[in-house]
Design a protein around this motif. Structure first.
Motif, short mmCIF file in Angstrom:
data_model
loop_
_atom_site.label_atom_id
_atom_site.label_comp_id
_atom_site.label_asym_id
_atom_site.label_seq_id
_atom_site.Cartn_x
_atom_site.Cartn_y
_atom_site.Cartn_z
N ALA A 48 0.04 13.14 -2.80
CA ALA A 48 1.56 13.05 -3.27
C ALA A 48 1.75 13.67 -4.62
O ALA A 48 2.55 14.31 -4.78
N ASP A 49 0.59 13.91 -5.54
CA ASP A 49 0.92 14.60 -6.72
C ASP A 49 0.90 15.89 -6.74
O ASP A 49 1.64 16.68 -7.55
N SER A 100 1.95 6.97 0.77
CA SER A 100 2.54 8.18 0.17
C SER A 100 1.63 9.33 0.41
O SER A 100 1.94 10.31 0.59
N ASP A 101 0.31 9.06 -0.18
CA ASP A 101 -0.71 10.10 -0.06
C ASP A 101 -0.93 10.49 1.56
O ASP A 101 -1.04 11.63 1.78
N LYS A 159 4.20 17.32 -5.75
CA LYS A 159 5.17 17.00 -6.76
C LYS A 159 5.49 18.22 -7.62
O LYS A 159 6.79 18.58 -8.00
N LYS A 215 -6.03 11.08 1.81
CA LYS A 215 -5.71 10.54 0.53
C LYS A 215 -5.68 11.73 -0.59
O LYS A 215 -4.92 11.70 -1.47
N SER A 216 -6.67 12.60 -0.72
CA SER A 216 -6.68 13.48 -1.58
C SER A 216 -6.96 15.03 -1.16
O SER A 216 -7.45 15.28 -0.04
N SER A 224 -4.31 13.72 -5.93
CA SER A 224 -3.51 12.95 -4.98
C SER A 224 -2.72 13.84 -4.37
O SER A 224 -2.35 14.71 -4.77
N VAL A 278 0.77 -1.11 0.00
CA VAL A 278 -0.09 -0.17 -0.14
C VAL A 278 0.81 1.30 0.08
O VAL A 278 0.58 2.37 0.72
N GLN A 279 2.09 1.27 -0.72
CA GLN A 279 2.87 2.28 -0.73
C GLN A 279 2.30 3.59 -1.18
O GLN A 279 2.59 4.70 -0.86
N ASN A 280 1.31 3.54 -2.32
CA ASN A 280 1.08 4.69 -2.80
C ASN A 280 -0.13 5.17 -1.58
O ASN A 280 -0.21 6.48 -1.64
N ILE A 281 -1.03 4.47 -1.10
CA ILE A 281 -1.80 5.24 0.12
C ILE A 281 -0.84 5.83 0.83
O ILE A 281 -1.25 6.65 1.42
#
Length: 371
Positions: free
Chosen positions: A241-242, A189-190, A245, A224-225, A239, A184-187
């Protein structure tokens, strides 16, 4: 007690204790439970009266802690007191002791949760939500983490007192946690990006931001968002994380707006009027409210125009105010140039053609702006 011992059937032995001892233990349990409830109610009433006469909120918090004493805690505590008059086997005594410790730990967890909420509410009231749109968001995130850590510690203590090998459990959870983290690294990360937004505050709810080529007002920041309401009305979901960036422009924190105005006039404009133009433009800019003039210069020679550059500041970050001022200045420049007979330049080509007799013909070709 002596009277009870004289009754024969009360001398029957159950788990190493007579019925008389069990009866006494029951009475001790009821008296302890009733006494603890009475003591709780009395202390709440006394402290409530004192709290109403003071301006501090600490005594109010003490009252809420007493009111938050759970019924199961009083029952198990009374049970532990009652077992003191019994001769129970060590195994049964250990069970009662473990239950009492668990009850204390759970009650401590509720008190700890209440203490965290008290601190967070005090911070929010001191900061003022009206002046800091991110205060509620920040406090909720910090409170969630604090409560989560508190309950994890309490659960580990309960397991430790229940005979579970916590060391091996923590080690196994660590190995399992690595596997889960990879899955769940994407979760995650968020989630960490959300904490970064909460702590660093590049923007808060209500700010107008641009991310890349998208712009809008921040409506919600979650784990998360982040959700942004665009100028055209639709909701844009980023997102966390996005969104971190890229480059974020936060227009809500703009105190003033620097404006660069460029235009060109024809080469046929008299020199004295060229020299006077900066003064004309300065008066136009300074005549507007919420502006600060910086400079106006003949900036250079273009292919078909003498280029001017004007710099001024709008002292209000509101975009509509900026556009109103910009429009007023543009109209003012057009009015002054019309009065002084100064022509704006547009792309023009001049052709010099020499005939066979030596005469020179001049032809001009004009093109519309932007063509």
């Amino acid at each position: 007690m002596d009277y009870l011992n004289q009754i024969d059937f009360l001398q029957a032995n159950v788990y190493g204790n007579t019925y008389a001892q069990w009866l006494v233990a029951g009475l001790v349990f009821l008296l302890s439970w009733g006494g603890l409830r009475y003591l709780k109610g009395m202390l709440v009433d006394r402290l409530s009266v004192l709290a109403r006469g003071t301006s501090t909120d600490l005594d109010d918090f003490a009252v809420s802690l007493l009111q938050g004493v759970k019924g199961f805690f009083l029952i198990i505590l009374s049970l532990a007191i009652a077992t003191m008059v019994l001769n129970l086997p060590p195994a049964k005594t250990d069970i009662i002791h473990t239950l009492a410790v668990i009850a204390v730990l759970i009650q401590a967890a509720f008190w700890g949760t209440a203490f965290i909420d008290f601190l967070l509410n005090r911070q929010v009231s001191n900061r003022g939500v009206e002046t800091d749109g991110g205060a509620i968001m920040t406090m909720r995130a910090v409170g969630f983490i604090g409560r989560m850590v508190l309950w994890v510690v309490i659960v580990l203590l309960i397991l430790d007192n229940s005979g579970v090998d916590v060391t091996a459990l923590v080690a196994s959870l660590g190995i399992g946690g690595v596997a889960v983290a990879l899955a769940v690294q994407n979760i995650l990360s968020d989630l960490f990006a959300s904490l970064s937004i909460v702590l660093d505050k590049p923007f808060v709810i209500g700010d107008f931001i641009t991310v890349g080529d998208m712009a809008g007002t921040v409506e919600y920041i979650g784990m998360k968002s982040t959700r942004v309401r665009s100028l055209s009305g639709e909701q844009i979901v980023f997102s966390n994380a996005d969104i971190l960036k890229g480059q974020i422009r936060n227009y809500k924190r703009m105190f003033e707006r620097r404006v660069v105005l460029q235009f060109g006039v024809t080469y046929q404009t008299p020199q004295e009027k060229l020299a006077a133009m900066p003064g004309w433009i300065r008066k136009i800019v300074e005549a507007q409210d919420k502006t600060r003039f910086d400079r106006a210069h003949l900036a250079g020679f273009g292919n078909s125009a003498l280029n001017f550059e004007v710099v001024y500041f709008v002292l209000d970050p509101d975009y509509n105010v900026y556009m109103d001022i910009q429009q007023a200045i543009d109209l003012g420049i057009i009015e002054v140039f019309a009065r002084e007979k100064v022509e704006f330049a547009y792309p023009t080509q001049t052709l010099f053609v020499q005939g066979s007799g030596g005469e020179i013909a001049v032809a001009r070709e004009s093109r519309a702006l932007g063509r």
